[in-house]
Design an enzyme around this catalytic site. Structure first.
Site, PDB file in Angstrom:
ATOM      1  CD  GLU A   1      -2.796  -1.542   0.584  1.00 15.21           C
ATOM      2  OE1 GLU A   1      -3.180  -0.585  -0.128  1.00 15.21           O
ATOM      3  OE2 GLU A   1      -3.324  -2.665   0.559  1.00 15.21           O
TER       4      GLU A   1
ATOM      5  CB  CYS B   1      -1.686   7.323   1.073  1.00 14.99           C
ATOM      6  SG  CYS B   1      -3.152   6.591   1.813  1.00 14.99           S
TER       7      CYS B   1
HETATM    8  P1  NAD Z   1       8.673   4.525   4.554  1.00  8.48           P
HETATM    9  O1  NAD Z   1       8.694   3.670   3.354  1.00  8.48           O
HETATM   10  O2  NAD Z   1       9.844   5.418   4.797  1.00  8.48           O
HETATM   11  O3  NAD Z   1       8.514   3.649   5.881  1.00  8.48           O
HETATM   12  C1  NAD Z   1       7.428   2.806   6.104  1.00  8.48           C
HETATM   13  C2  NAD Z   1       7.802   1.722   7.073  1.00  8.48           C
HETATM   14  O4  NAD Z   1       8.778   0.876   6.483  1.00  8.48           O
HETATM   15  C3  NAD Z   1       8.399   2.214   8.394  1.00  8.48           C
HETATM   16  O5  NAD Z   1       7.847   1.448   9.448  1.00  8.48           O
HETATM   17  C4  NAD Z   1       9.880   1.912   8.221  1.00  8.48           C
HETATM   18  O6  NAD Z   1      10.553   1.705   9.441  1.00  8.48           O
HETATM   19  C5  NAD Z   1       9.829   0.631   7.438  1.00  8.48           C
HETATM   20  N1  NAD Z   1      11.045   0.303   6.675  1.00  8.48           N
HETATM   21  C6  NAD Z   1      12.023   1.128   6.229  1.00  8.48           C
HETATM   22  N2  NAD Z   1      12.946   0.431   5.525  1.00  8.48           N
HETATM   23  C7  NAD Z   1      12.541  -0.868   5.522  1.00  8.48           C
HETATM   24  C8  NAD Z   1      13.047  -2.065   4.933  1.00  8.48           C
HETATM   25  N3  NAD Z   1      14.177  -2.075   4.203  1.00  8.48           N
HETATM   26  N4  NAD Z   1      12.351  -3.202   5.101  1.00  8.48           N
HETATM   27  C9  NAD Z   1      11.188  -3.208   5.799  1.00  8.48           C
HETATM   28  N5  NAD Z   1      10.680  -2.119   6.390  1.00  8.48           N
HETATM   29  C10 NAD Z   1      11.330  -0.948   6.238  1.00  8.48           C
HETATM   30  O7  NAD Z   1       7.332   5.384   4.464  1.00  8.48           O
HETATM   31  P2  NAD Z   1       6.850   6.523   5.431  1.00  8.48           P
HETATM   32  O8  NAD Z   1       7.612   7.768   5.177  1.00  8.48           O
HETATM   33  O9  NAD Z   1       6.756   6.014   6.827  1.00  8.48           O
HETATM   34  O10 NAD Z   1       5.332   6.706   4.924  1.00  8.48           O
HETATM   35  C11 NAD Z   1       4.941   7.656   3.973  1.00  8.48           C
HETATM   36  C12 NAD Z   1       4.554   6.969   2.699  1.00  8.48           C
HETATM   37  O11 NAD Z   1       3.532   6.025   2.958  1.00  8.48           O
HETATM   38  C13 NAD Z   1       3.964   7.922   1.683  1.00  8.48           C
HETATM   39  O12 NAD Z   1       4.488   7.625   0.423  1.00  8.48           O
HETATM   40  C14 NAD Z   1       2.486   7.610   1.747  1.00  8.48           C
HETATM   41  O13 NAD Z   1       1.775   7.927   0.564  1.00  8.48           O
HETATM   42  C15 NAD Z   1       2.505   6.156   2.004  1.00  8.48           C
HETATM   43  N6  NAD Z   1       1.228   5.718   2.550  1.00  8.48           N
HETATM   44  C16 NAD Z   1       0.436   4.899   1.818  1.00  8.48           C
HETATM   45  C17 NAD Z   1      -0.807   4.509   2.297  1.00  8.48           C
HETATM   46  C18 NAD Z   1      -1.732   3.614   1.504  1.00  8.48           C
HETATM   47  O14 NAD Z   1      -2.685   3.120   2.074  1.00  8.48           O
HETATM   48  N7  NAD Z   1      -1.506   3.412   0.228  1.00  8.48           N
HETATM   49  C19 NAD Z   1      -1.220   4.952   3.549  1.00  8.48           C
HETATM   50  C20 NAD Z   1      -0.387   5.793   4.264  1.00  8.48           C
HETATM   51  C21 NAD Z   1       0.843   6.158   3.765  1.00  8.48           C
END
Ligand code: NAD
Length: 459
Positions: free
Chosen positions: A218, A252
């Site tokens: 997502e 998002c």
């Molecule tokens: P991010 O990708 O930086 O981090 C998300 C999560 O992934 C965090 O818990 C982080 O610790 C973890 N993570 C980081 N590196 C990892 C790895 N190598 N392996 C596994 N996990 C890892 O995203 P963010 O900045 O926390 O969130 C913002 C983004 O999320 C935006 O792009 C937003 O649009 C998206 N988002 C999407 C939805 C949806 O439903 N489509 C909902 C909310 C947010």
């Protein structure tokens, strides 16, 4: 690493990632509990969790500290209580085995059951920590999985009060950690739902492929809103303003670009600018909260600066402000924008609404679809029929019609994320519980006679 408080701007709370061996032990402990959980009265246990969470003040305070916003944290807690209640009511019927039926082969019938994964994992972002921490965890638990959640390192304060509310007989563990913790989780679970950025989503998908587990992604969005001639411009302006600035645009499904038919562009823009200018920051008693993630303020400022440098006009907002140490951005409206600007193509994740004039529905659809993302969209038109026809041409998984950002509040409609916005089954709607189940078929032949397709080994 310290965690920043978005109100004070102080990085005053150390992050305490769970060590890898402890994480493995937690996963193993959950897995051991899977058989009992699959035979438990799961609805009753989940209902107790929902009731405990619904009015818990410690959880709310921690969520407010994580995100800096009050009213929207209340709404987030209410949405989660509603989510739990909905799954408690819906899950039993959805998990019921399919009725036995005759197969296409004479004499054979088909029955089946559902088999939950033992351990489902969730990796979640910071923008709605509680809701996105539990939006997939709850259906997974209802399905019979045990669940391990790793929220973002940006907003870990809610984890401890949340875990205090988890009943002892509910196999849910929410753990504190960073990216490395998330990466380690993928190797411990049977299926993973990841919510976050496209970059990390790709990494999670690759790790899941190596671990041979399904990954549901997502990811980000750059949601368009379309306003056509004949639309109720007052309604469109108010809805788009909310859709683009709720949660300070840190969602998002935020509206991040607006295409308006040229003949109504100026009137729409005037209405939007007038309304946007009246919406204040939470530090002044208004609804717009602070920027939560450190560095996000620089990205928002860079997108606005890029647009201005290329000829856009800022009508209201447009600056990052410091109040009491935190970073804030007022609802910002731009015009004179085009797709050569970052503000129209890259996820801004701030309360910024760039408005572009278009010749009509065809150009609006072409520009809306000119994106690497395809999460959701909004359409305002002269009537529902025209809006639905335009919606059906959009490369997006959900389209709010005569409203904006409805997927934030309405989780009943099944939808896929198109393009880079995601991969895998629908998170929304009743069938989303199917992501946590395998379906097993029983193919029954009740005949005593030899099947005609067997090898003939007897005379
Ligand atoms: P991010 O990708 O930086 O981090 C998300 C999560 O992934 C965090 O818990 C982080 O610790 C973890 N993570 C980081 N590196 C990892 C790895 N190598 N392996 C596994 N996990 C890892 O995203 P963010 O900045 O926390 O969130 C913002 C983004 O999320 C935006 O792009 C937003 O649009 C998206 N988002 C999407 C939805 C949806 O439903 N489509 C909902 C909310 C947010």
């Amino acid at each position: 690493m310290n965690v920043r408080n978005p109100i004070t701007g102080q990085s005053d709370r150390p992050l305490a990632p769970i060590p890898p061996d402890r994480l493995a032990a937690v996963a193993a402990g959950l897995r051991e509990r899977a058989p009992a959980w699959q035979h438990a009265d799961r609805g009753a246990v989940l209902a107790r969790f929902g009731a405990a969470l619904a009015d818990d003040d410690a959880l709310l305070s921690a969520l407010v500290a994580d995100t800096g916003r009050v009213g929207e944290s209340l709404l987030e807690r209410r949405l989660v209580a509603g989510l739990i209640d909905r799954w408690v009511r819906q899950a039993p019927a959805l998990l019921a085995p399919p009725a036995e039926r005759p197969a296409s082969l004479p004499g054979v019938s088909v029955a089946g059951d559902v088999v939950p994964y033992e351990l489902a994992g969730m990796i979640t972002p910071w923008n709605l920590p509680l809701l996105l921490g539990l939006i997939d965890a709850v259906p997974a638990l209802a399905a019979g999985c045990t669940v391990l959640v790793k929220p973002s390192e940006v907003t870990p304060r809610f984890i401890e009060p949340l875990m205090r509310l988890v009943p002892g007989d509910l196999p849910l563990r929410v753990v504190e950690g960073d990216g490395a913790t998330g990466a380690a989780l993928v190797d411990l679970v049977d299926t993973v739902v990841f919510t976050g950025s496209v970059t990390t989503g790709r990494q999670v998908a690759q790790a899941a492929a190596r671990a041979f587990v399904p990954a549901f992604l997502e990811l980000g969005g750059k949601d368009p809103a379309i306003v056509l001639a004949g639309a109720d411009l007052g309604r469109a302006a108010s809805a788009i303003l909310w859709g683009g600035t709720a949660n300070a645009g840190q969602s998002c499904q935020s509206i991040e670009r607006v295409y308006v038919a040229r003949e109504v562009h100026d009137e729409f823009l005037d209405r939007l600018v007038a309304e946007a200018g009246q919406v204040g920051l939470t530090c002044e008693g208004g609804p717009i909260g602070p920027i939560i993630k450190p560095g996000q303020e620089d990205l928002i400022a860079a997108h606005v600066a890029d647009a201005v440098a290329k000829g856009a006009t800022v009508h209201t907002g447009g600056r990052i402000e410091r109040h009491g140490g935190g970073h804030w951005c007022r609802p910002t409206v731009l015009s004179g924008v085009d797709h050569g600007m970052l503000i129209m193509t890259e996820e801004t994740f701030g309360p910024v609404l760039p408005v572009m004039a278009v010749s009509g529905p065809d150009e609006a659809v072409a520009l809306a679809n000119d994106s690497v993302y395809g999460l959701s969209a909004a359409v305002f038109a002269a009537g529902e029929e025209q809006a639905r026809a335009v919606a059906a041409r959009l490369q997006a998984g959900a389209v709010s019609i005569n409203d904006a950002g409805l997927t934030a509040l309405v989780h009943e409609g099944e939808k896929n994320s198109f393009r880079l916005s995601g991969l895998g089954g629908s998170r929304m709607g009743p069938a989303s519980i199917g992501r946590f189940l395998r379906r097993r078929a029983f193919l029954v032949n009740r005949s005593d006679a030899a099947d005609p397709w067997w090898h003939s080994t007897k005379e």
